[in-house]
Design an enzyme around this catalytic site. Structure first.
Site, PDB file in Angstrom:
ATOM      1  CE1 TYR A  44      34.893  49.565  27.579  1.00 35.22           C
ATOM      2  CE2 TYR A  44      33.833  49.592  25.436  1.00 35.22           C
ATOM      3  CZ  TYR A  44      34.233  48.899  26.560  1.00 35.22           C
ATOM      4  OH  TYR A  44      33.979  47.563  26.655  1.00 35.22           O
ATOM      5  CG  HIS A 139      43.563  46.860  24.776  1.00 30.18           C
ATOM      6  ND1 HIS A 139      42.977  47.730  23.886  1.00 30.18           N
ATOM      7  CD2 HIS A 139      42.563  46.380  25.541  1.00 30.18           C
ATOM      8  CE1 HIS A 139      41.677  47.761  24.104  1.00 30.18           C
ATOM      9  NE2 HIS A 139      41.402  46.955  25.112  1.00 30.18           N
ATOM     10  CG  ASP A 151      38.388  45.554  21.396  1.00 28.09           C
ATOM     11  OD1 ASP A 151      37.375  45.172  21.966  1.00 28.09           O
ATOM     12  OD2 ASP A 151      39.131  44.775  20.759  1.00 28.09           O
TER      13      ASP A 151
END
Ligand SMILES: *[C@@H]1O[C@H](CO)[C@@H](O)[C@H](O)[C@H]1NC(C)=O
Ligand SMILES: *[C@@H]1O[C@H](CO)[C@@H](O)[C@H](O)[C@H]1NC(C)=O
Ligand SMILES: *[C@@H]1O[C@H](CO)[C@@H](O)[C@H](O)[C@H]1NC(C)=O
Ligand SMILES: *[C@@H]1O[C@H](CO)[C@@H](O)[C@H](O)[C@H]1NC(C)=O
Ligand SMILES: *[C@@H]1O[C@H](CO)[C@@H](O)[C@H](O)[C@H]1NC(C)=O
Length: 391
Positions: A44, A139, A151
């Site tokens: 990412y 997550h 996030d």
């Protein structure tokens, strides 16, 4: 559009006229490319830089940037569009972020290869990522069971929305699911007391994490970058989200409420504090952090362009932030006339206690792509704004 006189006065001042010298969007993009330090990776961090390059390509139409994106991203796929290295036991939303640049490449040069790659990511997300009892994506599985972090909304939200818009726009289930992810974060992480409107870094729906608030499940603090990812996620998802869906009004409200909080929390310098909770502003060890500052600047400028925010209320906020970034975080000491980007914190996680000492203890890294990408995005918006104003 009528220029705001106060804003013109500021422009006449010192440093921002440096934009006339060379636009920062392409200057930083070209610098980073020329240093040859960006791995061909699906991670990412790189994907965040690619998003900036995508905006530069979209804005300039210069084929160089599309060629660059292709040369970086193509090698992570086999000829048929499967990923060369994929750990099927590792389920984390960070793995999904590369889907956004892949979709961009697909829209530029549609091919079964890119289509296979984005179909794969969408399937990993929808059918293999574990969910909390109320439907929120974990997550990371197995590392962070039942936890949602802000996030993650940037990692998977815009991709899910773009995928639905491009390939299955009539599928209400897909759109409902996009909104649900944001709704859960809103329910657990947003502080609505007295218009505070900021969001804690994440929450644990099982209340097992050491940091989980006994009532909300939320972590203790507002971390600049988590909230910055979330702000970007909201405004970017709105690029794709159908205005006829009831979620649209909610998403625009959540975006506006966070913009208002960012405006209120802006430091006199023009930037934002690493740990943003009121009582930590100016505290020893806290500092004005560059990636988050770039994220709020991008979100605000894009929000103005798209009509979600009032120009006269917000342009001053963006201008002050942009000026600070060009003065403090852009360093003109790169090789070959390039520039460097300073002041971006390396990471922030909820692995430990998620307390103040943890966040301020993480080091800052030069040319961290998680700051570089957002500054490029903010610069494209800023240059677009100036271009519009001058015509
Ligand atoms: C690409 O450019 C168009 C118009 O120039 C703009 O409306 C659109 O939002 C841009 N896309 C992105 C992802 O920035
Ligand atoms: C692509 O090729 C790989 C082997 O290189 C194979 O394992 C995979 O199933 C293929 N995927 C698709 C979508 O055809
Ligand atoms: C909507 O998308 C989901 C996930 O891909 C799929 O399972 C479902 O069948 C689709 N619904 C419709 C009505 O097409
Ligand atoms: C929520 O916001 C109010 C008003 O700013 C503040 O007093 C309170 O401490 C905040 N709560 C948390 C958990 O941060
Ligand atoms: C560039 O200058 C900044 C300070 O403005 C400094 O922190 C950084 O280490 C310098 N980078 C290089 C590569 O010299």
């Amino acid at each position: 559009m009528r220029p705001n006189p106060a804003f013109i006065a500021l422009l006449a001042g010192a440093d921002i006229s440096a934009a006339a010298e060379k636009p920062y969007s392409t200057w930083l993009t070209d610098s980073i490319i020329s240093y040859n330090v960006v791995p061909q990776s699906r991670w990412y961090t790189e994907a965040t830089f690619y998003y900036g390059v995508e905006a530069v390509h979209n804005h300039t139409s210069s084929p160089t940037y599309l060629t660059y994106l292709t040369s970086q991203i193509s090698p992570i796929l086999t000829p048929n569009g499967s990923f060369i290295s994929w750990d099927f036991a590792d389920h984390q939303l960070d793995n999904i972020r590369i889907g956004s640049p892949l979709l961009y490449l697909y829209t530029q040069t549609p091919s079964p290869r890119y289509r296979n790659a984005v179909d794969f990511l969408h399937d990993r997300l929808l059918n293999h990522q574990k969910r909390t009892p109320t439907g929120g994506f974990w997550h990371k599985d197995p590392k962070y069971p039942n936890q949602m972090w802000l996030d993650g909304l940037f990692m998977a939200g815009p991709f899910s929305a773009a995928y639905a818009a491009l390939f299955d726009p009539g599928n209400k289930t897909l759109w409902d699911d996009v909104v649900l992810q944001f709704q859960l974060i809103e329910n657990h992480c947003r502080n609505t007391t007295k218009g505070n409107n900021m969001l804690k870094h994440g929450y644990d729906e099982s209340f097992k994490a050491v940091w989980a608030d006994p009532v909300t499940g939320a972590s203790p603090l507002v971390w600049i970058r988590a909230q910055g990812w979330y702000f970007m996620a909201l405004v970017d998802v709105l690029d794709w989200f159908p205005s006829s869906h009831p979620g649209y009004v909610l998403m625009t409200k959540w975006f506006r409420d966070l913009a208002a909080a960012a405006k209120r929390q802006q430091d006199g310098s023009g930037g934002w504090w690493l740990v943003m909770d009121e009582e930590y502003k100016g505290r020893k060890g806290n500092y004005i952090e560059s990636s988050g500052t770039a994220m709020y600047t991008y979100g605000i400028l894009k929000g103005i362009r798209k009509g979600f925010l009032e120009e006269k209320e917000y342009i001053g906020v963006a201008e002050r932030a942009y000026r600070l970034m060009t003065e403090r975080f852009v360093a003109r000491n790169g090789t070959g006339g390039g520039i460097n980007w300073e002041g971006t914190v390396r990471v922030g996680s909820l692995d430990g206690k998620g307390d103040y000492e943890y966040y301020i203890g993480i080091n800052k890294v030069e040319n961290d792509l998680k700051g570089v990408g957002p500054f490029i995005l903010a610069s494209v918006e800023w240059e677009r704004y100036l271009g519009k104003r001058d015509h």
